[in-house]
Design a protein around this motif. Structure first.
Motif, PDB file in Angstrom:
ATOM      1  N   LEU A  94     -81.902 -41.419  30.345  1.00  0.00           N
ATOM      2  CA  LEU A  94     -83.331 -40.826  29.899  1.00  0.00           C
ATOM      3  C   LEU A  94     -83.496 -39.458  30.296  1.00  0.00           C
ATOM      4  CD1 LEU A  94     -85.632 -41.479  27.944  1.00  0.00           C
ATOM      5  CD2 LEU A  94     -86.767 -42.135  29.815  1.00  0.00           C
ATOM      6  N   VAL A  95     -83.599 -38.497  29.370  1.00  0.00           N
ATOM      7  CA  VAL A  95     -84.005 -37.159  29.688  1.00  0.00           C
ATOM      8  C   VAL A  95     -85.330 -36.921  29.256  1.00  0.00           C
ATOM      9  CG1 VAL A  95     -83.217 -34.583  29.851  1.00  0.00           C
ATOM     10  CG2 VAL A  95     -81.332 -36.371  30.003  1.00  0.00           C
ATOM     11  N   GLN A  96     -86.264 -36.446  30.141  1.00  0.00           N
ATOM     12  CA  GLN A  96     -87.746 -36.235  29.456  1.00  0.00           C
ATOM     13  C   GLN A  96     -88.192 -35.351  30.408  1.00  0.00           C
ATOM     14  OE1 GLN A  96     -88.633 -37.774  26.457  1.00  0.00           O
ATOM     15  NE2 GLN A  96     -90.644 -36.675  26.669  1.00  0.00           N
ATOM     16  N   GLU A 117     -75.209 -30.322  24.044  1.00  0.00           N
ATOM     17  CA  GLU A 117     -73.995 -31.343  24.204  1.00  0.00           C
ATOM     18  C   GLU A 117     -74.448 -32.484  23.733  1.00  0.00           C
ATOM     19  OE1 GLU A 117     -70.793 -30.110  24.421  1.00  0.00           O
ATOM     20  OE2 GLU A 117     -71.583 -28.198  24.393  1.00  0.00           O
ATOM     21  N   GLY A 118     -75.641 -33.172  23.813  1.00  0.00           N
ATOM     22  CA  GLY A 118     -75.885 -34.427  23.574  1.00  0.00           C
ATOM     23  C   GLY A 118     -75.503 -35.678  24.546  1.00  0.00           C
ATOM     24  N   ARG A 119     -74.761 -35.156  25.757  1.00  0.00           N
ATOM     25  CA  ARG A 119     -74.275 -36.106  26.264  1.00  0.00           C
ATOM     26  C   ARG A 119     -74.045 -35.577  27.752  1.00  0.00           C
ATOM     27  NH1 ARG A 119     -68.224 -37.166  24.416  1.00  0.00           N
ATOM     28  NH2 ARG A 119     -67.316 -35.113  25.117  1.00  0.00           N
ATOM     29  N   VAL A 120     -73.918 -36.491  28.742  1.00  0.00           N
ATOM     30  CA  VAL A 120     -73.901 -35.989  30.189  1.00  0.00           C
ATOM     31  C   VAL A 120     -72.529 -36.815  30.688  1.00  0.00           C
ATOM     32  CG1 VAL A 120     -74.676 -36.128  32.482  1.00  0.00           C
ATOM     33  CG2 VAL A 120     -76.264 -35.476  30.444  1.00  0.00           C
ATOM     34  N   VAL A 171     -77.432 -38.336  25.737  1.00  0.00           N
ATOM     35  CA  VAL A 171     -78.813 -37.864  26.235  1.00  0.00           C
ATOM     36  C   VAL A 171     -79.939 -38.572  25.304  1.00  0.00           C
ATOM     37  CG1 VAL A 171     -80.407 -36.048  26.281  1.00  0.00           C
ATOM     38  CG2 VAL A 171     -77.891 -35.790  27.007  1.00  0.00           C
ATOM     39  N   ARG A 172     -80.546 -39.370  25.980  1.00  0.00           N
ATOM     40  CA  ARG A 172     -81.732 -40.186  25.368  1.00  0.00           C
ATOM     41  C   ARG A 172     -83.150 -39.591  25.881  1.00  0.00           C
ATOM     42  NH1 ARG A 172     -77.918 -44.676  25.781  1.00  0.00           N
ATOM     43  NH2 ARG A 172     -77.572 -45.255  23.623  1.00  0.00           N
ATOM     44  N   SER A 173     -84.118 -39.617  24.799  1.00  0.00           N
ATOM     45  CA  SER A 173     -85.437 -39.037  25.072  1.00  0.00           C
ATOM     46  C   SER A 173     -86.631 -40.221  24.557  1.00  0.00           C
ATOM     47  CB  SER A 173     -85.711 -37.594  24.792  1.00  0.00           C
ATOM     48  OG  SER A 173     -85.745 -37.692  23.473  1.00  0.00           O
ATOM     49  N   LEU A 174     -87.625 -39.932  24.975  1.00  0.00           N
ATOM     50  CA  LEU A 174     -88.803 -40.785  24.398  1.00  0.00           C
ATOM     51  C   LEU A 174     -89.383 -40.573  23.133  1.00  0.00           C
ATOM     52  CD1 LEU A 174     -91.029 -41.518  27.575  1.00  0.00           C
ATOM     53  CD2 LEU A 174     -89.354 -43.178  26.570  1.00  0.00           C
ATOM     54  N   GLY A 175     -89.163 -39.205  22.863  1.00  0.00           N
ATOM     55  CA  GLY A 175     -89.599 -38.464  21.639  1.00  0.00           C
ATOM     56  C   GLY A 175     -88.567 -38.194  20.637  1.00  0.00           C
TER      57      GLY A 175
END
Length: 166
Positions: free
Chosen positions: A86-88, A116-119, A162-166
């Protein structure tokens, strides 16, 4: 049917010792594209020593579905893989069944991860006692550890969306 010994070996989470998360960004050697990296490692300071910690880390990673010394997994293709990022708000939060850590990421890392949308996650089984919390890790020291062929070979690697809460 047989099961790999490491996957069934008993271990105590305490054997893992202090687990650390550190991030950096750079070019992917295979593609030349910008890549955000996250490294998870132990200091090797568990009560049973660094060797027991290395075995425990291998067991924990394999129980999490990661392949130590194998191919780089793509978590986007494996929705049941219990490895989540989670990236926030300038933070990267990595969650595995045996480990949850939060890391304040540099803006450059954040920009590359979002673009890139990923790590690329590297999960080291080999302890790294030289990189202690609260002390800066220089580029040379980091490069010597993550570029060591034996460290690479004994690590699990996973591309995490990469996921986020929003």
């Amino acid at each position: 049917m047989t099961t790999p010994k490491a996957a069934t070996a008993p271990y105590s989470p305490a054997q893992l010792g202090t687990q650390i998360l550190i991030g950096w960004s750079g070019s992917d050697p295979g593609t030349g594209r910008g890549t955000a990296f996250l490294l998870t490692y132990s200091l090797g300071d568990g009560p049973d020593g660094p060797e027991a910690g290395e075995r425990a880390m291998r067991t924990a990673l394999e129980r999490s579905g990661l392949h130590v010394g194998g191919e780089t997994l793509d978590a986007s293709d494996l929705p049941n893989l219990p490895v989540k990022l989670l990236v926030q708000a300038g933070q990267a939060v990595l969650t595995l069944p045996h480990f949850t850590a939060q890391y304040t990421v540099p803006q450059e890392w954040l920009d590359v991860a979002r673009s890139e949308g990923r790590v690329h996650g590297m999960f080291a089984t080999r302890p790294w006692p030289a990189a202690v919390p609260g002390q800066p890790v220089g580029e040379e020291l980091l490069r010597s550890f993550v570029g060591d062929p034996e460290v690479i070979r004994t690590s699990a690697h996973c591309l995490m969306p990469v996921r986020s809460l929003g």
